[in-house]
Write a protein that holds these residues in place. Structure first.
Motif, PDB file in Angstrom:
ATOM      1  N   ASP A 124       0.825  -1.210   0.000  1.00 20.45           N
ATOM      2  CA  ASP A 124       0.000   0.000   0.000  1.00 20.45           C
ATOM      3  C   ASP A 124       0.860   1.261   0.000  1.00 20.45           C
ATOM      4  O   ASP A 124       0.331   2.368  -0.155  1.00 20.45           O
ATOM      5  CB  ASP A 124      -0.917   0.027   1.227  1.00 20.45           C
ATOM      6  N   SER A 125       2.143   1.105   0.186  1.00 21.90           N
ATOM      7  CA  SER A 125       3.042   2.261   0.207  1.00 21.90           C
ATOM      8  C   SER A 125       3.024   2.955  -1.158  1.00 21.90           C
ATOM      9  O   SER A 125       3.395   2.365  -2.181  1.00 21.90           O
ATOM     10  CB  SER A 125       4.470   1.827   0.550  1.00 21.90           C
ATOM     11  N   ALA A 126       2.566   4.182  -1.178  1.00 26.85           N
ATOM     12  CA  ALA A 126       2.372   4.934  -2.425  1.00 26.85           C
ATOM     13  C   ALA A 126       1.952   6.351  -2.049  1.00 26.85           C
ATOM     14  O   ALA A 126       1.783   6.668  -0.868  1.00 26.85           O
ATOM     15  CB  ALA A 126       1.299   4.280  -3.288  1.00 26.85           C
ATOM     16  N   VAL A 127       1.777   7.175  -3.060  1.00 26.78           N
ATOM     17  CA  VAL A 127       1.201   8.505  -2.839  1.00 26.78           C
ATOM     18  C   VAL A 127      -0.290   8.426  -3.132  1.00 26.78           C
ATOM     19  O   VAL A 127      -0.693   7.893  -4.178  1.00 26.78           O
ATOM     20  CB  VAL A 127       1.858   9.573  -3.730  1.00 26.78           C
ATOM     21  N   TYR A 128      -1.101   8.916  -2.219  1.00 34.27           N
ATOM     22  CA  TYR A 128      -2.547   8.879  -2.372  1.00 34.27           C
ATOM     23  C   TYR A 128      -3.073  10.287  -2.633  1.00 34.27           C
ATOM     24  O   TYR A 128      -2.815  11.208  -1.863  1.00 34.27           O
ATOM     25  CB  TYR A 128      -3.192   8.293  -1.116  1.00 34.27           C
ATOM     26  N   PHE A 129      -3.816  10.419  -3.733  1.00 35.97           N
ATOM     27  CA  PHE A 129      -4.400  11.704  -4.086  1.00 35.97           C
ATOM     28  C   PHE A 129      -5.901  11.666  -3.838  1.00 35.97           C
ATOM     29  O   PHE A 129      -6.600  10.747  -4.281  1.00 35.97           O
ATOM     30  CB  PHE A 129      -4.147  12.033  -5.561  1.00 35.97           C
ATOM     31  N   CYS A 130      -6.367  12.661  -3.145  1.00 36.75           N
ATOM     32  CA  CYS A 130      -7.796  12.880  -2.977  1.00 36.75           C
ATOM     33  C   CYS A 130      -8.254  13.752  -4.136  1.00 36.75           C
ATOM     34  O   CYS A 130      -7.567  14.710  -4.515  1.00 36.75           O
ATOM     35  CB  CYS A 130      -8.028  13.584  -1.636  1.00 36.75           C
ATOM     36  N   GLY A 131      -9.387  13.417  -4.717  1.00 40.10           N
ATOM     37  CA  GLY A 131      -9.901  14.202  -5.822  1.00 40.10           C
ATOM     38  C   GLY A 131     -11.387  14.423  -5.675  1.00 40.10           C
ATOM     39  O   GLY A 131     -12.081  13.695  -4.954  1.00 40.10           O
ATOM     40  N   ALA A 132     -11.879  15.432  -6.361  1.00 37.93           N
ATOM     41  CA  ALA A 132     -13.297  15.732  -6.327  1.00 37.93           C
ATOM     42  C   ALA A 132     -13.757  16.167  -7.700  1.00 37.93           C
ATOM     43  O   ALA A 132     -13.023  16.842  -8.426  1.00 37.93           O
ATOM     44  CB  ALA A 132     -13.580  16.832  -5.299  1.00 37.93           C
ATOM     45  N   ARG A 133     -14.967  15.765  -8.044  1.00 35.03           N
ATOM     46  CA  ARG A 133     -15.536  16.123  -9.343  1.00 35.03           C
ATOM     47  C   ARG A 133     -16.556  17.233  -9.175  1.00 35.03           C
ATOM     48  O   ARG A 133     -17.443  17.150  -8.316  1.00 35.03           O
ATOM     49  CB  ARG A 133     -16.192  14.913  -9.993  1.00 35.03           C
ATOM     50  N   SER A 134     -16.427  18.238 -10.003  1.00 27.55           N
ATOM     51  CA  SER A 134     -17.423  19.302  -9.994  1.00 27.55           C
ATOM     52  C   SER A 134     -18.705  18.787 -10.622  1.00 27.55           C
ATOM     53  O   SER A 134     -18.665  18.147 -11.665  1.00 27.55           O
ATOM     54  CB  SER A 134     -16.906  20.504 -10.781  1.00 27.55           C
ATOM     55  N   GLY A 135     -19.813  19.043 -10.005  1.00 24.57           N
ATOM     56  CA  GLY A 135     -21.074  18.491 -10.483  1.00 24.57           C
ATOM     57  C   GLY A 135     -21.747  19.295 -11.565  1.00 24.57           C
ATOM     58  O   GLY A 135     -22.917  19.099 -11.870  1.00 24.57           O
ATOM     59  N   ALA A 136     -21.003  20.182 -12.170  1.00 30.37           N
ATOM     60  CA  ALA A 136     -21.595  21.005 -13.206  1.00 30.37           C
ATOM     61  C   ALA A 136     -20.540  21.332 -14.247  1.00 30.37           C
ATOM     62  O   ALA A 136     -19.346  21.170 -14.010  1.00 30.37           O
ATOM     63  CB  ALA A 136     -22.160  22.289 -12.609  1.00 30.37           C
ATOM     64  N   GLY A 137     -20.996  21.790 -15.393  1.00 28.28           N
ATOM     65  CA  GLY A 137     -20.053  22.213 -16.427  1.00 28.28           C
ATOM     66  C   GLY A 137     -19.301  21.038 -17.020  1.00 28.28           C
ATOM     67  O   GLY A 137     -19.896  20.084 -17.517  1.00 28.28           O
ATOM     68  N   SER A 138     -18.000  21.081 -16.952  1.00 22.91           N
ATOM     69  CA  SER A 138     -17.180  20.056 -17.587  1.00 22.91           C
ATOM     70  C   SER A 138     -16.959  18.838 -16.705  1.00 22.91           C
ATOM     71  O   SER A 138     -16.335  17.890 -17.141  1.00 22.91           O
ATOM     72  CB  SER A 138     -15.820  20.637 -17.983  1.00 22.91           C
ATOM     73  N   TYR A 139     -17.458  18.864 -15.471  1.00 19.28           N
ATOM     74  CA  TYR A 139     -17.268  17.738 -14.547  1.00 19.28           C
ATOM     75  C   TYR A 139     -15.796  17.406 -14.371  1.00 19.28           C
ATOM     76  O   TYR A 139     -15.420  16.240 -14.261  1.00 19.28           O
ATOM     77  CB  TYR A 139     -18.018  16.503 -15.055  1.00 19.28           C
ATOM     78  N   GLN A 140     -14.966  18.421 -14.314  1.00 21.52           N
ATOM     79  CA  GLN A 140     -13.540  18.160 -14.181  1.00 21.52           C
ATOM     80  C   GLN A 140     -13.183  17.740 -12.771  1.00 21.52           C
ATOM     81  O   GLN A 140     -13.879  18.045 -11.809  1.00 21.52           O
ATOM     82  CB  GLN A 140     -12.734  19.392 -14.577  1.00 21.52           C
TER      83      GLN A 140
END
Lengths: 117, 113
Positions: free
Chosen positions: B84-100
Motif C-alpha cells: 500500500d506504500s504509495a502517494v494517495y491523491f484525494c480528488g473531487a468532481r465538480s457536479g456542473a459544467g465540464s465535470y472536471q
C-alpha cells in the motif's frame, strides 16, 4: 485491455525550445484529458476533450500550450516556447464519458516527465 | 485557491495497523469524491469513490467516509500492507459544467513491515 499509452516517457529540452507529447487513449473512450503534475503537487487539468471537441481548456496557458485530438482518438499536447516552470509530468487520461450522474473512472497513462533547462 | 486540501504530506504506519488519510474541500458543487493511488514512475490508478449523497463506501480493505457538513473525507485502509506504500491523491468532481476533477497535493503513505 490496453491502457493509456503516452510517449515519450522522458524529455529534456532547453528553455525556449518546443516539445510535443503524444497520447493514445483506451479504445472506445470518448473523453480525453491532459494534466500537468508539478513536483509535490496534485495533477492539474489542462484541457479536456469530448471526442474531438474541446470541453474545457480554462487552465491551459494558451499563449504557449496547444492541444489537438484529431479524429477523436489520439491527442498531442505541444509547448512552444517552453519555460523553466513547465518542468513537470504531463499525464494523459481517458474515460468513457465525463458528464452525468454516474462516476466514470479516469484511466491515466504513465506520463511524460519534462525537464526544461 | 486550493479547493481540495491534503494537509499531511506523509504518513507512516506499521504493517497490519490502520492507515487513515484525510482530505478537506471547500467547493460545495463537488458531487463525487475519489481516491487515486500512485506508484513512482506510473500514472495514478483509481482506488475508490463516493457520491456526495452517501457517507460511506467500502471496498475490501478500503473504506472512504464523507462528512459533508465538515467538508471532509477520509480513506481508511485496514489492515495496511507494505504494497500500500504509495502517494494517495484525494480528488473531487465538480457536479456542473465540464465535470472536471480537482486533486489535492497527495499524501505519501509508508507501510513499515
Amino acid at each position: 485491455e490496453a491502457g493509456v499509452a503516452q510517449s515519450p516517457r522522458y524529455k529534456i529540452i532547453e528553455k525556449r525550445q518546443s516539445v510535443a507529447f503524444w497520447c493514445n487513449p483506451i479504445s472506445g473512450h470518448a473523453t480525453l484529458y491532459w494534466y500537468q503534475q508539478i513536483l509535490g503537487q496534485g495533477p492539474k487539468l489542462l484541457i479536456q476533450f469530448q471526442n474531438n471537441g474541446v470541453v474545457d481548456d480554462s487552465q491551459l496557458p494558451k499563449d504557449r500550450f496547444s492541444a489537438e485530438r484529431l479524429k477523436g482518438v489520439d491527442s498531442t499536447l505541444k509547448i512552444q516556447p517552453a519555460k523553466l516552470e513547465d518542468s513537470a509530468v504531463y499525464l494523459c487520461a481517458s474515460s468513457l464519458v465525463a458528464s452525468g450522474i454516474i462516476w466514470n473512472e479516469q484511466f491515466f497513462g504513465p506520463g511524460t516527465r519534462l525537464t526544461v533547462l | 485557491d486550493q479547493q481540495v486540501k491534503q494537509n499531511s504530506p506523509s504518513l507512516s504506519v506499521q504493517e497490519g495497523r490502520i492507515s487513515i488519510l484525510n482530505c478537506d474541500y471547500t467547493n460545495s458543487m463537488f458531487d463525487y469524491f475519489l481516491w487515486y493511488k500512485k506508484y513512482p514512475a506510473e500514472g495514478p490508478t483509481f482506488l475508490i469513490s463516493i457520491s456526495s449523497i452517501k457517507d460511506k463506501n467500502e471496498d475490501g480493505r478500503f473504506t472512504v467516509f464523507l462528512n459533508k457538513s465538515a467538508k471532509h473525507l477520509s480513506l481508511h485502509i485496514v489492515p495496511s500492507q507494505p504494497g500500500d506504500s504509495a502517494v494517495y491523491f484525494c480528488g473531487a468532481r465538480s457536479g456542473a459544467g465540464s465535470y472536471q476533477l480537482t486533486f489535492g497535493k497527495g499524501t505519501k503513505l509508508s507501510v513499515i513491515p
